[in-house]
Scaffold this motif. Structure first.
Motif, PDB file in Angstrom:
ATOM      1  N   GLY A  29      -4.883   2.984  -2.421  1.00 50.53           N
ATOM      2  CA  GLY A  29      -5.039   1.553  -2.685  1.00 50.53           C
ATOM      3  C   GLY A  29      -5.045   1.281  -4.176  1.00 50.53           C
ATOM      4  O   GLY A  29      -4.233   1.811  -4.923  1.00 50.53           O
ATOM      5  N   THR A  30      -5.984   0.472  -4.603  1.00 48.53           N
ATOM      6  CA  THR A  30      -6.058   0.097  -6.020  1.00 48.53           C
ATOM      7  C   THR A  30      -6.885   1.074  -6.845  1.00 48.53           C
ATOM      8  O   THR A  30      -6.748   1.113  -8.059  1.00 48.53           O
ATOM      9  N   GLU A  31      -7.738   1.870  -6.191  1.00 49.65           N
ATOM     10  CA  GLU A  31      -8.572   2.840  -6.905  1.00 49.65           C
ATOM     11  C   GLU A  31      -7.813   4.144  -7.121  1.00 49.65           C
ATOM     12  O   GLU A  31      -7.035   4.563  -6.256  1.00 49.65           O
ATOM     13  N   PRO A  32      -8.034   4.824  -8.243  1.00 48.77           N
ATOM     14  CA  PRO A  32      -7.392   6.128  -8.470  1.00 48.77           C
ATOM     15  C   PRO A  32      -7.798   7.139  -7.398  1.00 48.77           C
ATOM     16  O   PRO A  32      -8.922   7.108  -6.894  1.00 48.77           O
ATOM     17  N   VAL A  33      -6.875   8.029  -7.052  1.00 42.46           N
ATOM     18  CA  VAL A  33      -7.118   9.087  -6.074  1.00 42.46           C
ATOM     19  C   VAL A  33      -6.900  10.422  -6.784  1.00 42.46           C
ATOM     20  O   VAL A  33      -5.834  10.659  -7.352  1.00 42.46           O
ATOM     21  N   THR A  34      -7.926  11.288  -6.744  1.00 42.99           N
ATOM     22  CA  THR A  34      -7.860  12.588  -7.401  1.00 42.99           C
ATOM     23  C   THR A  34      -7.616  13.669  -6.350  1.00 42.99           C
ATOM     24  O   THR A  34      -8.257  13.684  -5.304  1.00 42.99           O
ATOM     25  N   ILE A  35      -6.686  14.584  -6.672  1.00 42.43           N
ATOM     26  CA  ILE A  35      -6.296  15.643  -5.748  1.00 42.43           C
ATOM     27  C   ILE A  35      -6.582  16.993  -6.392  1.00 42.43           C
ATOM     28  O   ILE A  35      -6.299  17.192  -7.579  1.00 42.43           O
ATOM     29  N   GLY A  36      -7.117  17.927  -5.619  1.00 40.98           N
ATOM     30  CA  GLY A  36      -7.395  19.268  -6.118  1.00 40.98           C
ATOM     31  C   GLY A  36      -8.084  20.100  -5.057  1.00 40.98           C
ATOM     32  O   GLY A  36      -8.159  19.714  -3.895  1.00 40.98           O
ATOM     33  N   ARG A  37      -8.638  21.260  -5.473  1.00 39.47           N
ATOM     34  CA  ARG A  37      -9.327  22.133  -4.524  1.00 39.47           C
ATOM     35  C   ARG A  37     -10.846  22.097  -4.685  1.00 39.47           C
ATOM     36  O   ARG A  37     -11.571  22.728  -3.927  1.00 39.47           O
ATOM     37  N   GLY A  38     -11.349  21.356  -5.674  1.00 37.61           N
ATOM     38  CA  GLY A  38     -12.783  21.286  -5.933  1.00 37.61           C
ATOM     39  C   GLY A  38     -13.494  20.293  -5.031  1.00 37.61           C
ATOM     40  O   GLY A  38     -12.886  19.519  -4.293  1.00 37.61           O
TER      41      GLY A  38
ATOM     42  N   MET B  42       0.835  -1.179   0.000  1.00 37.57           N
ATOM     43  CA  MET B  42       0.000   0.000   0.000  1.00 37.57           C
ATOM     44  C   MET B  42       0.879   1.242   0.000  1.00 37.57           C
ATOM     45  O   MET B  42       1.981   1.232   0.507  1.00 37.57           O
ATOM     46  N   ALA B  43       0.357   2.312  -0.559  1.00 37.83           N
ATOM     47  CA  ALA B  43       1.098   3.560  -0.654  1.00 37.83           C
ATOM     48  C   ALA B  43       0.362   4.646   0.131  1.00 37.83           C
ATOM     49  O   ALA B  43      -0.820   4.519   0.449  1.00 37.83           O
ATOM     50  N   THR B  44       1.086   5.715   0.411  1.00 38.51           N
ATOM     51  CA  THR B  44       0.541   6.833   1.166  1.00 38.51           C
ATOM     52  C   THR B  44       0.943   8.136   0.495  1.00 38.51           C
ATOM     53  O   THR B  44       2.071   8.276   0.021  1.00 38.51           O
ATOM     54  N   LEU B  45       0.007   9.086   0.463  1.00 40.85           N
ATOM     55  CA  LEU B  45       0.298  10.439   0.004  1.00 40.85           C
ATOM     56  C   LEU B  45       0.267  11.326   1.233  1.00 40.85           C
ATOM     57  O   LEU B  45      -0.723  11.350   1.967  1.00 40.85           O
ATOM     58  N   CYS B  46       1.371  12.046   1.474  1.00 42.69           N
ATOM     59  CA  CYS B  46       1.475  12.914   2.646  1.00 42.69           C
ATOM     60  C   CYS B  46       1.501  14.370   2.206  1.00 42.69           C
ATOM     61  O   CYS B  46       2.194  14.715   1.248  1.00 42.69           O
ATOM     62  N   LEU B  47       0.770  15.200   2.914  1.00 44.53           N
ATOM     63  CA  LEU B  47       0.805  16.641   2.711  1.00 44.53           C
ATOM     64  C   LEU B  47       1.865  17.185   3.649  1.00 44.53           C
ATOM     65  O   LEU B  47       1.835  16.906   4.854  1.00 44.53           O
ATOM     66  N   LEU B  48       2.830  17.919   3.106  1.00 46.33           N
ATOM     67  CA  LEU B  48       3.920  18.448   3.918  1.00 46.33           C
ATOM     68  C   LEU B  48       3.683  19.916   4.220  1.00 46.33           C
ATOM     69  O   LEU B  48       3.321  20.700   3.339  1.00 46.33           O
ATOM     70  N   GLY B  49       3.909  20.297   5.461  1.00 48.97           N
ATOM     71  CA  GLY B  49       3.793  21.687   5.871  1.00 48.97           C
ATOM     72  C   GLY B  49       5.018  22.480   5.452  1.00 48.97           C
ATOM     73  O   GLY B  49       5.979  21.935   4.890  1.00 48.97           O
TER      74      GLY B  49
ATOM     75  N   VAL C 155      -9.117  13.968  -2.481  1.00 47.16           N
ATOM     76  CA  VAL C 155      -8.282  14.706  -1.533  1.00 47.16           C
ATOM     77  C   VAL C 155      -8.435  16.189  -1.852  1.00 47.16           C
ATOM     78  O   VAL C 155      -7.942  16.657  -2.876  1.00 47.16           O
ATOM     79  N   LYS C 156      -9.131  16.895  -0.979  1.00 50.74           N
ATOM     80  CA  LYS C 156      -9.373  18.322  -1.188  1.00 50.74           C
ATOM     81  C   LYS C 156      -8.379  19.120  -0.367  1.00 50.74           C
ATOM     82  O   LYS C 156      -8.246  18.909   0.839  1.00 50.74           O
ATOM     83  N   VAL C 157      -7.672  20.050  -1.041  1.00 49.85           N
ATOM     84  CA  VAL C 157      -6.678  20.889  -0.383  1.00 49.85           C
ATOM     85  C   VAL C 157      -7.002  22.340  -0.711  1.00 49.85           C
ATOM     86  O   VAL C 157      -7.218  22.687  -1.875  1.00 49.85           O
ATOM     87  N   GLU C 158      -7.042  23.180   0.317  1.00 45.24           N
ATOM     88  CA  GLU C 158      -7.303  24.606   0.121  1.00 45.24           C
ATOM     89  C   GLU C 158      -6.016  25.280  -0.338  1.00 45.24           C
ATOM     90  O   GLU C 158      -5.128  25.533   0.460  1.00 45.24           O
ATOM     91  N   ASP C 159      -5.913  25.512  -1.636  1.00 43.48           N
ATOM     92  CA  ASP C 159      -4.744  26.149  -2.237  1.00 43.48           C
ATOM     93  C   ASP C 159      -5.219  26.780  -3.540  1.00 43.48           C
ATOM     94  O   ASP C 159      -5.646  26.072  -4.459  1.00 43.48           O
ATOM     95  N   ASP C 160      -5.159  28.107  -3.628  1.00 42.32           N
ATOM     96  CA  ASP C 160      -5.611  28.798  -4.838  1.00 42.32           C
ATOM     97  C   ASP C 160      -4.775  28.436  -6.064  1.00 42.32           C
ATOM     98  O   ASP C 160      -5.205  28.648  -7.189  1.00 42.32           O
ATOM     99  N   GLY C 161      -3.579  27.892  -5.865  1.00 42.06           N
ATOM    100  CA  GLY C 161      -2.728  27.482  -6.976  1.00 42.06           C
ATOM    101  C   GLY C 161      -3.108  26.134  -7.560  1.00 42.06           C
ATOM    102  O   GLY C 161      -2.611  25.752  -8.617  1.00 42.06           O
ATOM    103  N   LEU C 162      -3.990  25.410  -6.871  1.00 36.99           N
ATOM    104  CA  LEU C 162      -4.442  24.109  -7.365  1.00 36.99           C
ATOM    105  C   LEU C 162      -5.644  24.289  -8.276  1.00 36.99           C
ATOM    106  O   LEU C 162      -6.495  25.148  -8.031  1.00 36.99           O
ATOM    107  N   SER C 163      -5.739  23.465  -9.284  1.00 41.46           N
ATOM    108  CA  SER C 163      -6.947  23.398 -10.092  1.00 41.46           C
ATOM    109  C   SER C 163      -7.988  22.605  -9.319  1.00 41.46           C
ATOM    110  O   SER C 163      -7.669  21.906  -8.357  1.00 41.46           O
ATOM    111  N   ARG C 164      -9.247  22.699  -9.744  1.00 41.19           N
ATOM    112  CA  ARG C 164     -10.301  21.947  -9.051  1.00 41.19           C
ATOM    113  C   ARG C 164      -9.998  20.456  -9.057  1.00 41.19           C
ATOM    114  O   ARG C 164     -10.205  19.763  -8.081  1.00 41.19           O
TER     115      ARG C 164
END
Length: 137
Positions: free
Chosen positions: A20-29, A1-8, A34-43
């Motif tokens: 896991g085996t399913e795709p993980v989508t990251i953005g601000r939408g 298994m893999a992990t995605l970490c948000l670094l400060g 994985v939702k991250v509050e960052d104006d530099g990210l696309s939705r």
């Protein structure tokens, strides 16, 4: 298994998500895993998908791009401790398989001697996030 970490900003882990085996989508939408509050990210900025034994990062036509170790990429295979920059947010990809296999295999020294404990990989794990320059907004 893999992990995605948000670094400060200090390089410490601020949040983490299992991949896991399913795709993980990251953005601000709202329609991402994985939702991250960052104006530099696309939705919908990037996704991580599993293909066989490998994990890939794929940019989703983001405005500011997805960067892996300082190189802009549309798609790239991820390795243990890879840093992903999206917008102003820095992530670190960790794969337990890679860490476990490295820990189980003894290192070798000069003349075929076996090292019981390798401190080089532990030090590189600690400094991987710090060696990556985060751009300032």
């Amino acid at each position: 298994m893999a992990t995605l970490c948000l670094l400060g900003d200090d390089g410490a882990m601020a949040a983490r998500w299992d991949i896991g085996t399913e795709p993980v989508t990251i953005g601000r939408g709202a329609a991402v895993d994985v939702k991250v509050e960052d104006d530099g990210l696309s939705r919908r900025h990037f996704m991580i998908v599993r293909e066989g034994a490998d994990y890939l990062v794929k940019d989703l036509s983001s405005r500011n791009g997805t960067w892996v170790h300082g190189h802009r990429t549309l798609a790239a295979r991820l390795r243990h401790n890879d840093c992903i920059l999206a917008g102003h947010t820095l992530f670190q990809f960790c794969e337990e398989r890679a860490a476990a296999s490295a820990a189980l295999q003894p290192g070798t020294g000069p003349h075929g001697t076996q090292l019981l404990c390798s401190t080089a990989s532990a030090e590189s794990d600690k400094t991987a996030a710090h060696s990556y320059m985060r751009p300032r907004p």
